[in-house]
Design an enzyme around this catalytic site. Structure first.
Site, short mmCIF file in Angstrom:
data_model
loop_
_atom_site.label_atom_id
_atom_site.label_comp_id
_atom_site.label_asym_id
_atom_site.label_seq_id
_atom_site.Cartn_x
_atom_site.Cartn_y
_atom_site.Cartn_z
N PHE A 69 15.79 9.45 -21.29
CA PHE A 69 15.89 10.88 -20.98
C PHE A 69 14.95 11.34 -19.87
O PHE A 69 15.08 12.46 -19.40
CB PHE A 69 15.84 11.76 -22.23
CG PHE A 69 14.73 11.54 -23.24
CD1 PHE A 69 13.41 11.47 -22.89
CD2 PHE A 69 15.07 11.45 -24.59
CE1 PHE A 69 12.42 11.30 -23.85
CE2 PHE A 69 14.09 11.29 -25.57
CZ PHE A 69 12.75 11.21 -25.19
N ASP A 99 20.22 7.79 -26.82
CA ASP A 99 18.90 7.21 -27.14
C ASP A 99 18.71 5.96 -26.29
O ASP A 99 19.62 5.54 -25.55
CB ASP A 99 18.81 6.87 -28.64
CG ASP A 99 17.36 6.92 -29.16
OD1 ASP A 99 16.52 6.19 -28.61
OD2 ASP A 99 17.09 7.69 -30.10
N HIS A 122 7.79 16.83 -29.69
CA HIS A 122 6.41 16.62 -30.16
C HIS A 122 5.83 15.26 -29.76
O HIS A 122 4.63 15.06 -29.85
CB HIS A 122 6.26 16.90 -31.67
CG HIS A 122 6.73 15.82 -32.58
ND1 HIS A 122 6.39 15.79 -33.91
CD2 HIS A 122 7.52 14.73 -32.37
CE1 HIS A 122 6.95 14.73 -34.48
NE2 HIS A 122 7.64 14.08 -33.57
N GLY A 153 20.51 5.50 -22.76
CA GLY A 153 19.86 6.02 -21.56
C GLY A 153 18.41 6.37 -21.82
O GLY A 153 17.94 6.32 -22.96
C1 SAM Z 1 10.53 10.75 -33.29
S1 SAM Z 1 12.10 10.06 -32.99
C2 SAM Z 1 13.19 11.36 -33.54
C3 SAM Z 1 14.52 10.87 -33.96
C4 SAM Z 1 15.53 11.92 -34.45
N1 SAM Z 1 15.87 12.88 -33.45
C5 SAM Z 1 14.99 12.62 -35.68
O1 SAM Z 1 14.54 13.75 -35.59
O2 SAM Z 1 15.03 12.01 -36.77
C6 SAM Z 1 12.24 10.14 -31.23
C7 SAM Z 1 13.50 9.47 -30.69
O3 SAM Z 1 13.47 9.57 -29.27
C8 SAM Z 1 13.92 8.33 -28.74
N2 SAM Z 1 13.35 8.14 -27.39
C9 SAM Z 1 12.06 7.91 -27.08
N3 SAM Z 1 11.91 7.82 -25.74
C10 SAM Z 1 13.15 7.97 -25.22
C11 SAM Z 1 13.63 7.98 -23.89
N4 SAM Z 1 12.80 7.81 -22.85
N5 SAM Z 1 14.94 8.18 -23.70
C12 SAM Z 1 15.79 8.36 -24.74
N6 SAM Z 1 15.38 8.37 -26.03
C13 SAM Z 1 14.07 8.17 -26.26
C14 SAM Z 1 13.41 7.31 -29.72
O4 SAM Z 1 14.09 6.08 -29.61
C15 SAM Z 1 13.62 8.01 -31.05
O5 SAM Z 1 14.90 7.76 -31.57
#
Ligand code: SAM
Length: 343
Positions: free
Chosen positions: A234, A206, A252, A232
């Site tokens: 993604f 994350d 989503h 990192g």
């Molecule tokens: C809607 S949350 C979902 C969290 C978890 N997977 C869940 O279902 O409960 C989206 C996650 O993606 C992470 N995230 C957003 N942009 C990101 C990026 N560019 N690289 C890595 N992680 C990212 C956010 O920090 C967050 O933890």
């Protein structure tokens, strides 16, 4: 709920229209009850009106109607003038229990309730309506405030816990040795996988801001020897390599091009035979039954620049386009479904 508005009445009826239109009244009564810790307080000890007015810090003018509205909604019980929790609120909304799922309701109360007031603007403009309005990087803005960061990551745990337990138990983990949860938030999924499958070594990937909160949660759950955090981005960085790669409530958040890019990156990072799992509140293929999935998608309109929810058929199509085979969709219980594909 949607069908109830259409079926069983010979004459047009206004009841259902009114029930939905004023749904925000019921919603806010529940959210305020969570904010005031009504269920946590009643789990300690039931009480009568006078005692609860004092214990909850309510004004005498509001207390009776508020508590009785919670009785009418089925969230409290009242017998001989004493109020107590229902079975469900005692189990899920007492903050002192491990089964507390109010984190997402706290976030709904503090953030989403107000932002949804701008739904009409979002419908007209297609633009997000949160604290990130006008900002380039909506996660960076959301995470700029430490309280908001922690609140959001904890909210993710309570929203995803049912699906996380199902994935930890249902997926054939004995065929694999390692897993990476991409966009892991507080880390509940990789924690549940590690607890249920001691042979699995896991990575939570994350943004760096999530690291400390992830590590605290992993330590609290006693799986620090199996699970580690990797910081990192993604979009910019290579994804960690593992036998199974999972993205929960991640696809989503992004537009179609970004969704496909993430799926392609997952395909490239997996070994032959490796599995990809995406889970979300997927919309039914005919887009008319799963009201919750459709509303989550509108919530993505409010919260993100280009995100939207999708059907299982949409997702399997994107997986096959990236090269995955043996794609399938399974319901996880609660509100989520998962799509899997094998490289
Ligand atoms: C809607 S949350 C979902 C969290 C978890 N997977 C869940 O279902 O409960 C989206 C996650 O993606 C992470 N995230 C957003 N942009 C990101 C990026 N560019 N690289 C890595 N992680 C990212 C956010 O920090 C967050 O933890």
């Amino acid at each position: 709920m949607n069908e109830a508005g259409k079926q069983g009445f010979d004459e047009p009826r206004v009841d259902y229209i009114m029930q939905v239109a004023f749904g925000f009244w019921s919603s806010k009564v529940l959210l305020s009850a969570v904010e005031l810790e009504v269920f946590t307080e009643l789990a300690k000890q039931p009480g009568d009106l006078e005692a609860l007015t004092a214990r909850l810090g309510l004004h005498p003018r509001s207390a009776r109607d508020f508590l009785d509205a919670l009785v009418a909604l089925g969230f409290l019980e009242r017998a001989n003038g004493k109020y107590s929790n229902s079975t469900a609120t005692d189990y899920f909304l007492d903050k002192r229990k491990a089964t507390y799922c109010g984190g997402v309701l706290e976030m709904a109360n503090h953030r989403l309730y107000g932002f949804w007031n701008n739904l009409t603007t979002a419908l007209r403009t297609g633009e997000l309506q949160t604290e990130s309005k006008g900002e380039d990087n909506f996660f960076a803005t959301l995470y700029a405030d430490p309280q908001r960061l922690k609140g959001f990551l904890r909210a993710m745990t309570s929203m995803s816990h049912t699906a996380n337990l199902a994935i930890a138990q249902k997926f054939p983990w004995s065929n694999y040795r390692s897993a990476v949860d991409v966009g892991c938030a507080q880390g509940d999924l990789i924690v549940q996988i590690a607890r249920a499958n001691p042979h699995i070594r896991g990575i939570g990937f994350d943004l760096p801001q999530a690291g400390r909160i992830f590590e605290e949660y992993v330590a609290e759950n006693g799986v620090a020897s199996q699970v580690r955090f990797q910081a990192g981005n993604f979009f910019d960085d290579p994804l960690p390599r593992a036998d199974v790669m999972i993205m929960g409530h991640v696809l989503h958040d992004w537009n179609l091009e970004q969704k496909k890019l993430l799926i392609r990156k997952a395909y490239e990072a997996l070994p032959p035979g490796g599995a990809f799992i995406a889970y979300d509140a997927m919309i039914d293929d005919d887009r008319r039954q799963n009201l919750f999935g459709l509303l989550v998608s509108l919530n993505m309109l409010i919260e993100t620049p280009g995100g939207f929810d999708y059907t299982g058929a949409d997702c399997m199509g994107w997986l096959r386009e990236a090269g995955f085979r043996e794609t399938r969709v399974e319901f996880l219980g609660g509100v989520d479904s998962m799509a899997t594909g094998i490289r």
